[in-house]
Design a protein around this motif. Structure first.
Motif, short mmCIF file in Angstrom:
data_model
loop_
_atom_site.label_atom_id
_atom_site.label_comp_id
_atom_site.label_asym_id
_atom_site.label_seq_id
_atom_site.Cartn_x
_atom_site.Cartn_y
_atom_site.Cartn_z
N LEU A 3 8.41 1.56 -10.12
CA LEU A 3 7.54 1.94 -9.72
C LEU A 3 6.41 3.17 -10.21
CD1 LEU A 3 10.31 3.87 -7.25
CD2 LEU A 3 8.68 2.01 -6.07
N PRO A 4 5.07 2.99 -9.40
CA PRO A 4 4.18 4.36 -9.83
C PRO A 4 4.69 5.68 -11.03
CG PRO A 4 3.44 4.21 -7.85
CD PRO A 4 4.66 3.53 -7.85
N GLU A 5 3.94 6.18 -11.30
CA GLU A 5 4.71 7.70 -11.66
C GLU A 5 4.90 8.97 -10.92
OE1 GLU A 5 1.67 8.54 -14.75
OE2 GLU A 5 2.83 8.26 -16.55
N ASP A 6 4.43 8.66 -9.42
CA ASP A 6 4.21 9.99 -8.95
C ASP A 6 5.02 9.47 -7.80
OD1 ASP A 6 1.96 7.97 -7.97
OD2 ASP A 6 1.64 9.77 -7.41
#
Lengths: 243, 243
Positions: free
Chosen positions: A82-85
């Motif tokens: 998943l992306p960081e956010d």
């Protein structure tokens, strides 16, 4: 197996939760991350959508998978994809017929207001900067009119597609903590923009721009223009869902 | 007049506080913002530099200006001329000979550790994600060896230019709050990376990778390699400076 995951996200750079073609959404990123993790596409069923810019500490979604990844390691493996956010903070098995939306008993949201004459750089996109004095007791009185079952049409954002605008608010707490004012809302479900419109209206009352009774009258009128402004999305957090 | 401002910043996208050619720094942005606000360049004197990635809730700087802008409005006007990740949260007149660095009596820093098996997207760049169990009491015992005046050479980052590495730590508190562990440090001044190396070492002790006495021995050795790793910058906040 039916797997329920608890999800957090910083809503700042998402066009809301729900999948949209050509827009970056939380659902879209979850779909991609789960497909990579499980080596196949899965359909997720989520507790409820959130608007563009709204954050979540406790969003939930379930999906069916026969993955052999240990359930305790699953969040870590998904997070890697998943992306960081956005991140998964819990995962557990639930009964076959469990559904993250239909089985949700209560949702808890918090609206964060920063009451300060000057903006705080560390709160960028994380709170509503409100540079005015407010009287929390005026807000509490006004908000008490909204507790229980009502037609919240005046507090519904435009373009909402719903059968009716009758909802039941179980609880609204106004909590003062240093420079912060938290408005905590508990209900089974809310209308589009409902918490943000209620908050925007309550803040005008707290500030003395409107009478306390304005909230009661706005509710009675059953049209959007009877209520106050929509508070910005960045102050709103989906805190948790009770099953 | 000599004006003291209190500054907050999100250190994520700055190459530290101190001015550097060709790098985005807090001092550089303050210089530009103040020049726009005051219609002339001013030299600022600040409490202390912070490393790249370190945040501040209460950094301070003073400068001389004959501006006629009301002191209560000054932060708002300066903030208008600053980027979103830095802001002024207070301004006041101070005596002509006041100096933000030389008159600083105590600095308070907080190191924020998130103790969770899984990362939280809302804490991105704002806390150290530490996915291990730690025993805060072991950390407290180890950290107690550092209180008072010592040569902290083992806890000094490479490349530091200082007369000596003797410093006095007044207080270190280890506070548990939900999934968070806060390490609060109070001293007149700290060496380069000192809090981050102390924290990195204390966490290894808390986790049981090192004995409690390791802290005492590291202090005695007076060389950097005797101590533990440097904890990441993103967990560190300059909270306040006492004058």
């Amino acid at each position: 197996m039916n797997i329920l995951i608890k999800i957090t996200y910083d809503g700042t750079n998402f066009h809301g939760f729900q999948l949209q073609p050509d827009e970056r959404t939380v659902e879209g990123e979850l779909n991609k991350g789960l497909a990579k993790t499980l080596n196949k596409e899965v359909k997720i069923f989520y507790a409820g959508r959130t608007d563009r810019g709204v954050h979540a500490l406790g969003q939930y979604a379930n999906f069916y998978s026969d993955t052999t990844i240990d359930i305790g390691n699953l969040p870590k493996v998904i997070n890697f994809n998943l992306p960081e956010d956005v991140s998964v903070v819990d995962a557990k098995y639930v009964p076959e017929d469990f559904h993250a939306r239909y089985d949700a008993r209560l949702k808890k949201y918090r609206y964060v207001v920063h009451l300060s004459r000057y903006r705080n750089a560390l709160l960028l996109n994380k709170a509503y900067e409100y540079p005015y004095k407010v009287d929390p007791d005026r807000m509490r009185k006004a908000l008490s009119y909204l507790i229980g079952e009502h037609d919240f049409n005046s507090f519904m954002g435009k373009g909402a597609v719903v059968k009716d605008s009758i909802r039941t608010i179980d609880k609204i707490d106004v909590i003062e903590e240093g420079d912060f004012l938290y408005l905590d809302f508990v209900a089974k479900s809310f209308l589009k923009n409902m918490i943000r419109i209620v908050t925007g209206t309550a803040l005008e009352i707290g500030r003395g721009q409107r009478e306390i009774e304005y909230m009661k009258e706005a509710l009675k009128m059953k049209k959007r223009k009877a209520a106050g402004p929509t508070a910005p999305a960045c102050g709103l957090y989906l805190v948790d869902v009770k099953y």
